[in-house]
Design an enzyme around this catalytic site. Structure first.
Site, mmCIF file in Angstrom:
data_model
loop_
_atom_site.group_PDB
_atom_site.id
_atom_site.type_symbol
_atom_site.label_atom_id
_atom_site.label_comp_id
_atom_site.label_asym_id
_atom_site.label_seq_id
_atom_site.Cartn_x
_atom_site.Cartn_y
_atom_site.Cartn_z
ATOM 1 N N ARG A 113 0.854 -1.178 0.000
ATOM 2 C CA ARG A 113 0.000 0.000 0.000
ATOM 3 C C ARG A 113 0.896 1.235 0.000
ATOM 4 O O ARG A 113 1.947 1.264 0.638
ATOM 5 C CB ARG A 113 -0.933 0.016 1.218
ATOM 6 C CG ARG A 113 -2.060 -1.015 1.158
ATOM 7 C CD ARG A 113 -3.083 -0.635 0.098
ATOM 8 N NE ARG A 113 -4.260 -1.508 0.113
ATOM 9 C CZ ARG A 113 -4.439 -2.546 -0.672
ATOM 10 N NH1 ARG A 113 -3.476 -2.888 -1.541
ATOM 11 N NH2 ARG A 113 -5.546 -3.258 -0.624
ATOM 12 N N GLU A 143 -3.423 7.713 -4.265
ATOM 13 C CA GLU A 143 -3.911 7.178 -5.542
ATOM 14 C C GLU A 143 -5.376 7.598 -5.765
ATOM 15 O O GLU A 143 -6.149 7.645 -4.814
ATOM 16 C CB GLU A 143 -3.834 5.642 -5.531
ATOM 17 C CG GLU A 143 -2.432 5.093 -5.557
ATOM 18 C CD GLU A 143 -2.427 3.557 -5.520
ATOM 19 O OE1 GLU A 143 -3.496 2.953 -5.782
ATOM 20 O OE2 GLU A 143 -1.374 2.971 -5.239
ATOM 21 N N HIS A 169 -0.090 0.585 -9.621
ATOM 22 C CA HIS A 169 -0.796 -0.366 -8.752
ATOM 23 C C HIS A 169 -1.320 -1.557 -9.559
ATOM 24 O O HIS A 169 -2.508 -1.900 -9.498
ATOM 25 C CB HIS A 169 -1.944 0.331 -8.018
ATOM 26 C CG HIS A 169 -2.382 -0.396 -6.780
ATOM 27 N ND1 HIS A 169 -3.019 0.233 -5.734
ATOM 28 C CD2 HIS A 169 -2.278 -1.704 -6.405
ATOM 29 C CE1 HIS A 169 -3.304 -0.646 -4.789
ATOM 30 N NE2 HIS A 169 -2.855 -1.831 -5.175
#
Length: 376
Positions: free
Chosen positions: A203, A232, A249
């Site tokens: 993360r 994000e 990601h």
């Protein structure tokens, strides 16, 4: 039943059409009004599912096609009697392929032997545990930090300080919670060993992005791979420019992992509703484009390692695509981040590959099996 689902979840009709009507929506835009009359809510990590979204709705099951659950308010679910499921381990193999591909790319660029590095894996759950197993299977030196597992199991774990002191390559695989937010802050980042490689595919906020952006111009010896970003879909353009590999990601975005995630929440939903499973992932997963490779027994093991990994996944393509998207204003970059994820090209996993070795080569056979591929 009425189902509201993230439009980017694959095989929704195949798995869930028999349950009722499906309304597909952009995951970041799902609102309380959208779910008010829904019975089932199916999401990915981009949707925050909490009291504000669900209170007053009919939702009785929430499924997320992800390993992580930091976007779910589990305390509220318990209070409201809402059943839920994540998809533990669904994309673990894809993330491992990403990390290994990144290591091999850095090793080639830096002219070093990846087998000579000392690896530190922070977080040994579904993804990190699988990475540790693979690295040790290759015969590489590995240190593992996982305080919750250490407290529960004892065993061969080390502190985060030892990881930073002893490891040349550090790969992060922790969930995001209060204890791991900015786990790698300015102090720990500055303490990284000379020439260390830092890989974050967990993360974004596990690493203090602002501190890392400040440090890297002062520490050009450090090599960084980031697949996840604070804020994000807004990625830090300056930080991306300082990374050796930067991606939006997608570390776990193998086709196998995506479909496995849908299958897992389907199975959980069937259990909650007391319905029999009528669909199997095996019957829906397409054959891979590349299913078999042949190598000679005289092949160099380092070449075999790199060739097999890159035949399945090469992170340099995703890095190039992401860098080309980092143009325009903030809105354009956010849209590009999501577009790259939504239209991600088909990618398979290395454990779906069969390798035929021509001749007797037990060392090569062991290497192939350590990667997770089959030998014939």
């Amino acid at each position: 039943m009425h189902i509201v689902a993230d439009e980017n979840i694959p095989l929704l009709d195949e798995f869930f059409a028999a349950f009722g009507s499906i309304r597909r929506l952009p995951g970041r835009g799902i609102s309380a009004a959208d779910v008010r009359d829904a019975d089932l809510l199916l999401v990915r990590s981009v949707t925050q599912v909490n009291r504000a979204l669900l209170e007053g709705s009919r939702v009785r099951f929430v499924g997320t096609c992800t390993i992580g659950t930091d976007h779910l308010d589990l305390d509220y679910f318990a209070e409201a009697g809402i059943a839920w499921s994540s998809a533990p381990g669904c994309n673990a193999r894809g993330v491992v392929d990403y990390v290994l591909g990144s290591v091999l790319t850095l090793a080639e660029r830096e002219g070093v032997d990846p087998a000579a590095r000392v690896y530190g894996v922070v977080g040994a759950g579904q993804v990190g545990g699988r990475l540790v197993h693979l690295l040790r299977g290759l015969g590489w030196q590995v240190r593992v930090c996982d305080p919750p597992r250490q407290a529960a199991e004892g065993g061969d774990f080390v502190s985060l300080e030892r990881i930073i002191e002893e490891c040349d390559v550090i790969s992060l695989h922790t969930p995001l919670d209060a204890s791991t937010r900015h786990l790698f802050d300015a102090t720990r980042l500055a303490a990284l060993q000379p020439g260390a490689w830092l890989i974050n595919a967990s993360r974004g906020a596990v690493v203090d992005n602002a501190a890392l952006r400040t440090l890297l111009p002062q520490r050009p010896d450090l090599k960084v791979v980031l697949d996840v970003w604070e804020g994000e879909p807004q990625a830090d353009v300056e930080l991306a420019a300082l990374c050796q590999l930067a991606t939006p990601h997608i570390a776990g975005y193998s086709l196998d992992g995506k479909l496995r995630g849908t299958a897992q929440i389907y199975q959980a939903c069937c259990r909650v509703l007391g319905l029999p499973e009528q669909v199997s992932l095996d019957e829906l997963l397409p054959a891979p484009w590349l299913s078999e490779m042949s190598i000679d027994s005289s092949a160099d093991p380092a070449w075999v390692l790199a060739s097999l990994c890159r035949a399945v996944y090469d992170p340099r393509r995703d890095d190039a695509d992401f860098r080309r998207s980092l143009v325009g204003d903030a809105d354009a970059r956010r849209a590009a981040f999501d577009r790259l994820r939504k239209h991600y090209p088909m990618r398979r996993e290395i454990d779906g590959l069969r390798v035929r070795i021509q001749g007797d080569a037990p060392q090569l056979a062991a290497l192939v099996r350590a990667l997770g591929a089959a030998t014939t």
